[in-house]
Design a protein around this motif. Structure first.
Motif, PDB file in Angstrom:
ATOM      1  N   LEU A 214       0.832  -1.198   0.000  1.00  0.00           N
ATOM      2  CA  LEU A 214       0.000   0.000   0.000  1.00  0.00           C
ATOM      3  C   LEU A 214       0.870   1.253   0.000  1.00  0.00           C
ATOM      4  O   LEU A 214       0.606   2.212  -0.739  1.00  0.00           O
ATOM      5  N   LYS A 217       2.877   1.524  -3.498  1.00  0.00           N
ATOM      6  CA  LYS A 217       2.095   1.673  -4.721  1.00  0.00           C
ATOM      7  C   LYS A 217       1.058   2.796  -4.664  1.00  0.00           C
ATOM      8  O   LYS A 217       0.529   3.182  -5.714  1.00  0.00           O
ATOM      9  N   GLN A 218       0.752   3.300  -3.468  1.00  0.00           N
ATOM     10  CA  GLN A 218      -0.288   4.314  -3.368  1.00  0.00           C
ATOM     11  C   GLN A 218       0.115   5.533  -2.546  1.00  0.00           C
ATOM     12  O   GLN A 218      -0.093   6.656  -2.957  1.00  0.00           O
ATOM     13  N   GLY A 222       1.804   9.559  -3.528  1.00  0.00           N
ATOM     14  CA  GLY A 222       0.477  10.132  -3.682  1.00  0.00           C
ATOM     15  C   GLY A 222       0.452  11.606  -3.321  1.00  0.00           C
ATOM     16  O   GLY A 222       1.217  12.081  -2.488  1.00  0.00           O
ATOM     17  N   ASP A 233      -8.783   7.412  -1.891  1.00  0.00           N
ATOM     18  CA  ASP A 233      -7.782   6.647  -2.635  1.00  0.00           C
ATOM     19  C   ASP A 233      -7.445   5.333  -1.929  1.00  0.00           C
ATOM     20  O   ASP A 233      -7.225   4.302  -2.578  1.00  0.00           O
ATOM     21  N   TRP A 237      -8.074   1.672  -3.469  1.00  0.00           N
ATOM     22  CA  TRP A 237      -6.957   0.741  -3.619  1.00  0.00           C
ATOM     23  C   TRP A 237      -7.297  -0.610  -3.003  1.00  0.00           C
ATOM     24  O   TRP A 237      -6.993  -1.655  -3.574  1.00  0.00           O
TER      25      TRP A 237
END
Length: 273
Positions: A214, A217-218, A222, A233, A237
């Motif tokens: 998490l 990738k996010q 972000g 978000d 996700w």
């Protein structure tokens, strides 16, 4: 090079440090020994020596470490029948960060560029339960991470798990997991069973691996102008993850883990037993 020269170089690499640095470099070692830099590099590669690298570790001081390792690993490798096993934790203080200037998108030959400074827009906390068998995640977002929020999360799990199944939770020793309010809730819901990882052993909790995904990738790159945008978000996700979940497969037995731990202890002179 003679065998004696190789042995001396390896011993010097392992047993000494340069006067002006914390570790050897090929250039510094070459200067000290009179060898060429490429020779030092070849010997280091041959013996797997990399003085520039360092890896972290932490040995648990939990007096029940062995028992807890057997308990948690046993759940992973041989889960009980008619039960679901979840790895549970909270990722607190997730910051909604907005860059002080617009992000410059990637171009051929040029990586994406962002300003080093940012504007804080608030924080949120994610409570997450990773189902060990399937990899699916049940998540719940809260602005605080007290026992009250953890109890609400337990109630969410209780609703989403079929009534005829027991629920085994692997979690850490955070104080909010052991308050009187939580103990009373567990007494009222006897199908819930808590299994605590040893102190200082978050690596035993598989949800930490999911949190890393998490983050990478996010969250890390972000850009969020508000907590609401950040939470949206995160929810999106998780929903995307659950469309094609991937379980993390635990492979080492408790005995293999303890044997590997023993090798660390043998390298520490004052480790005792």
């Amino acid at each position: 090079m003679t065998d004696e020269q190789v042995a001396a170089l390896v011993a010097r690499t392992l047993e000494t440090k340069p006067k002006n640095a914390t570790h050897w470099s090929t250039r510094a070692m070459a200067s000290q020994t009179g060898m060429s830099q490429s020779t030092v590099s070849r010997v280091w590669r041959a013996f797997g020596l990399a003085p520039h690298r360092v890896e972290g570790f932490k040995l648990s001081t939990d007096p029940f470490f062995v028992d807890k390792v057997h308990d948690v690993v046993g759940l992973y490798l041989d889960p009980p029948e008619r039960a679901l096993v979840f790895c549970v934790d909270e990722k607190s203080q997730i910051q909604a960060l907005d860059r002080s200037q617009p992000v410059l998108p990637m171009m051929p030959g040029v990586p994406e560029r962002v300003t080093h400074d940012y504007v804080r827009a608030g924080t949120t906390t994610l409570f997450a339960a990773l189902e060990v068998a399937t990899g699916k995640v049940i998540g719940s977002l809260h602005r605080r991470h007290r026992a009250e929020e953890f109890k609400k999360f337990l109630a969410t799990l209780n609703k989403q798990v079929p009534d005829d199944l027991d629920v085994h939770l692997v979690l850490d020793n955070y104080a909010t997991h052991k308050t009187p309010a939580i103990k009373n809730w567990l007494l009222a819901h006897p199908r819930f069973h808590l299994h605590f990882t040893p102190t200082g052993s978050s690596w035993l909790n598989l949800v930490e691996r999911w949190f890393a995904e998490l983050t990478n990738k996010q969250l890390r790159r972000g850009v969020h102008k508000s907590v609401q945008a950040l939470e949206k978000d995160i929810r999106d996700w998780i929903a995307t993850w659950n469309t094609d979940p991937r379980p993390y497969i635990w492979v080492k037995t408790a005995d293999e883990i303890l044997e590997q731990l023993a090798t660390y202890l043998n390298r520490i002179p004052d480790s005792g037993d």
